[in-house]
Scaffold this motif. Sequence first.
Motif, PDB file in Angstrom:
ATOM      1  N   LYS A 223      46.806  44.354  48.265  1.00 44.32           N
ATOM      2  CA  LYS A 223      45.832  43.465  47.625  1.00 44.32           C
ATOM      3  C   LYS A 223      46.331  42.064  47.267  1.00 44.32           C
ATOM      4  CE  LYS A 223      46.691  44.188  42.860  1.00 44.32           C
ATOM      5  NZ  LYS A 223      46.148  44.023  41.540  1.00 44.32           N
TER       6      LYS A 223
ATOM      7  N   VAL B 223      46.761  38.340  47.998  1.00 40.99           N
ATOM      8  CA  VAL B 223      46.258  37.321  48.916  1.00 40.99           C
ATOM      9  C   VAL B 223      47.440  36.585  49.574  1.00 40.99           C
ATOM     10  CG1 VAL B 223      44.991  35.155  49.044  1.00 40.99           C
ATOM     11  CG2 VAL B 223      44.086  37.041  47.669  1.00 40.99           C
TER      12      VAL B 223
ATOM     13  N   SER C 188      35.809  43.662  47.793  1.00 42.12           N
ATOM     14  CA  SER C 188      36.281  42.555  46.960  1.00 42.12           C
ATOM     15  C   SER C 188      35.361  41.344  47.082  1.00 42.12           C
ATOM     16  CB  SER C 188      37.682  42.176  47.454  1.00 42.12           C
ATOM     17  OG  SER C 188      38.047  40.906  46.985  1.00 42.12           O
ATOM     18  N   CYS C 189      35.235  40.625  45.987  1.00 46.04           N
ATOM     19  CA  CYS C 189      34.448  39.382  46.001  1.00 46.04           C
ATOM     20  C   CYS C 189      35.090  38.347  46.917  1.00 46.04           C
ATOM     21  CB  CYS C 189      34.335  38.810  44.596  1.00 46.04           C
ATOM     22  SG  CYS C 189      35.904  38.232  43.945  1.00 46.04           S
ATOM     23  N   SER C 190      36.358  38.587  47.285  1.00 46.61           N
ATOM     24  CA  SER C 190      37.019  37.601  48.141  1.00 46.61           C
ATOM     25  C   SER C 190      36.326  37.490  49.500  1.00 46.61           C
ATOM     26  CB  SER C 190      38.499  37.934  48.318  1.00 46.61           C
ATOM     27  OG  SER C 190      38.629  39.184  48.941  1.00 46.61           O
TER      28      SER C 190
ATOM     29  N   ASN D 154      41.170  34.381  53.848  1.00 46.52           N
ATOM     30  CA  ASN D 154      42.568  34.803  53.997  1.00 46.52           C
ATOM     31  C   ASN D 154      42.581  36.218  54.589  1.00 46.52           C
ATOM     32  OD1 ASN D 154      42.528  36.797  51.703  1.00 46.52           O
ATOM     33  ND2 ASN D 154      42.032  34.932  50.574  1.00 46.52           N
TER      34      ASN D 154
ATOM     35  N   ASN E  90      36.992  40.064  39.305  1.00 44.46           N
ATOM     36  CA  ASN E  90      38.413  40.107  38.913  1.00 44.46           C
ATOM     37  C   ASN E  90      38.677  41.195  37.872  1.00 44.46           C
ATOM     38  OD1 ASN E  90      38.096  37.491  40.268  1.00 44.46           O
ATOM     39  ND2 ASN E  90      40.198  37.135  39.608  1.00 44.46           N
TER      40      ASN E  90
ATOM     41  N   ASP F  17      51.259  38.242  40.935  1.00 47.76           N
ATOM     42  CA  ASP F  17      50.462  37.223  41.610  1.00 47.76           C
ATOM     43  C   ASP F  17      49.271  36.828  40.750  1.00 47.76           C
ATOM     44  OD1 ASP F  17      51.493  36.643  44.088  1.00 47.76           O
ATOM     45  OD2 ASP F  17      50.488  38.306  45.110  1.00 47.76           O
TER      46      ASP F  17
ATOM     47  N   TYR G 242      50.425  38.125  34.682  1.00 46.98           N
ATOM     48  CA  TYR G 242      51.425  37.073  34.462  1.00 46.98           C
ATOM     49  C   TYR G 242      51.408  36.629  32.998  1.00 46.98           C
ATOM     50  CZ  TYR G 242      54.800  33.622  35.959  1.00 46.98           C
ATOM     51  OH  TYR G 242      55.965  32.933  36.132  1.00 46.98           O
TER      52      TYR G 242
ATOM     53  N   ARG H 266      52.206  29.074  34.893  1.00 45.53           N
ATOM     54  CA  ARG H 266      51.827  27.855  35.609  1.00 45.53           C
ATOM     55  C   ARG H 266      50.332  27.915  35.856  1.00 45.53           C
ATOM     56  NH1 ARG H 266      54.812  27.166  40.799  1.00 45.53           N
ATOM     57  NH2 ARG H 266      54.677  29.432  40.798  1.00 45.53           N
ATOM     58  N   VAL H 267      49.615  26.901  35.427  1.00 44.30           N
ATOM     59  CA  VAL H 267      48.166  26.846  35.657  1.00 44.30           C
ATOM     60  C   VAL H 267      47.959  26.137  36.986  1.00 44.30           C
ATOM     61  CG1 VAL H 267      45.974  25.911  34.827  1.00 44.30           C
ATOM     62  CG2 VAL H 267      47.637  26.827  33.195  1.00 44.30           C
TER      63      VAL H 267
ATOM     64  N   ALA I 124      40.186  26.713  37.484  1.00 49.91           N
ATOM     65  CA  ALA I 124      39.297  27.542  38.313  1.00 49.91           C
ATOM     66  C   ALA I 124      38.600  28.616  37.475  1.00 49.91           C
ATOM     67  CB  ALA I 124      40.110  28.194  39.423  1.00 49.91           C
TER      68      ALA I 124
ATOM     69  N   ARG J 285      36.611  32.309  37.185  1.00 45.20           N
ATOM     70  CA  ARG J 285      36.456  33.637  37.774  1.00 45.20           C
ATOM     71  C   ARG J 285      35.609  34.510  36.848  1.00 45.20           C
ATOM     72  NH1 ARG J 285      38.226  31.105  41.147  1.00 45.20           N
ATOM     73  NH2 ARG J 285      39.994  31.435  42.545  1.00 45.20           N
TER      74      ARG J 285
ATOM     75  N   TYR K 254      35.825  37.771  35.211  1.00 43.91           N
ATOM     76  CA  TYR K 254      36.747  38.854  34.854  1.00 43.91           C
ATOM     77  C   TYR K 254      35.946  40.043  34.343  1.00 43.91           C
ATOM     78  CZ  TYR K 254      40.198  35.236  35.442  1.00 43.91           C
ATOM     79  OH  TYR K 254      40.964  34.228  35.986  1.00 43.91           O
TER      80      TYR K 254
ATOM     81  N   VAL L  90      40.694  29.385  33.647  1.00 43.98           N
ATOM     82  CA  VAL L  90      42.075  29.796  33.350  1.00 43.98           C
ATOM     83  C   VAL L  90      42.391  29.468  31.881  1.00 43.98           C
ATOM     84  CG1 VAL L  90      44.506  29.481  33.963  1.00 43.98           C
ATOM     85  CG2 VAL L  90      42.772  29.473  35.764  1.00 43.98           C
TER      86      VAL L  90
ATOM     87  N   ASP M 266      43.002  29.126  46.960  1.00 38.99           N
ATOM     88  CA  ASP M 266      42.154  29.381  45.792  1.00 38.99           C
ATOM     89  C   ASP M 266      40.843  28.602  45.896  1.00 38.99           C
ATOM     90  OD1 ASP M 266      43.643  31.195  44.442  1.00 38.99           O
ATOM     91  OD2 ASP M 266      44.492  29.789  42.982  1.00 38.99           O
TER      92      ASP M 266
END
Length: 350
Positions: free
Chosen positions: A89, A91, A129-131, A151, A183, A202, A207, A220-221, A233, A235, A237, A273, A299
């Motif tokens: 899973k 990306v 997946s929404c991807s 991807n 998500n 990831d 994280y 890291r944003v 961004a 999402r 959740y 985020v 992304d």
Amino acid sequence: MSAPSTVLVTGGAGFIGSHACVELLDHGYELIVVDDYSNSTPQALARVERIAGRFAGALYELDIRDRRSLSAVFDRHPVDAVMHFAAFKSVSASVRQPVEYYDANVGGTTALLRVMQEHEVHRLVYSSSCSVYGDAGPGALEESTPARPTNPYAASKWACEQLLADVCRRRPEYTVLCLRYFNPVGAHPSGLLGEDPRGTPDNLLPYVAQVAVGRRDRLRVFGTDYPTRDGTAIRDYIHVMDLVEAHRLALDHLTDAPGMTVYNLGVGKGSSVLDVIDAFSAACGTRIPYEIAPRRPGDVAELVADARAVARAWGWRPTRDLDTMCRDAWRFQRLNPHGYADSARRTQAD
Ligand code: UD1
């Protein structure tokens, strides 16, 4: 046709699979769990047993592409329906290793379908997946939004959806419910079960949780120049417990009309985020340190579900908000700073 009572769960030791096992055991289902532990651990299933107070009917360590071993499992147990979570899973890993991703995700699903066919098992809940929507936002996405995967991970999920649709078109005895997750985050409220990725996470929530517990310095944003309200961004959740409740309801609806039906599983609300950082900081009681970094390749700015179709069909509505997702994720991380490795260590020390 009666509702399924024995369910074979592929990828049952993974993040979503393990929570689904708890939900199904709590509701009286018998489970046959298969997992190759390539990105999970048997400890998760020990925790499932602890929470549910009973053991899944049977556990098998195997790769579903090993058709001979998978077939032996179906020979041994009467299976009413299959819940198929087993997949890679990441990306970014899928971009580096497309062949491995297609092999595991599409090859795994074809092997499973062949074994199901041989054993005349025709009911499946598929983890999509929404991807598959790619860069389709902004605005809430209905299931009819054209798929445009960007991807190899997303493309492998879309390939499986097409495969399942073809099977259902050709073979009217199949019922497939294909669930497109947005998500999934959070953890079981006991703090015993949660998300425990191998290596550097990831995904955002694991994280952030590892920063909160001191395993990593700062988040890291990835990108503050998106066309969104705060530049980061957005999402949708969704709490993993809401998600697995939908899977339990799906089993009741595998007796509905044959064919394939696709549903989005999301809350229908976007969080940035920075919203997640705020909610997690409140949950853990300290400010999550972060720095701004460039956008992460691949992304998209915004992905939010229109989840009204599943609400209409099954009466399913998620009830847990972002604060609850962060509180539950934090409880798991706080109690298991090194994930399930902590319980392995504790067992060795006992
Ligand atoms: C992706 C997939 C999703 C898949 C999920 C599981 C897409 C569009 N979505 O979700 O289908 O199920 O992975 O792996 O391909 N972020 C940071 N810093 C970090 C990590 C993430 O700022 O250290 C940001 C990302 O840029 C993104 C958001 O947080 O905007 C969420 O990222 P992540 O948790 O990785 O999920 P997706 O990429 O949305």
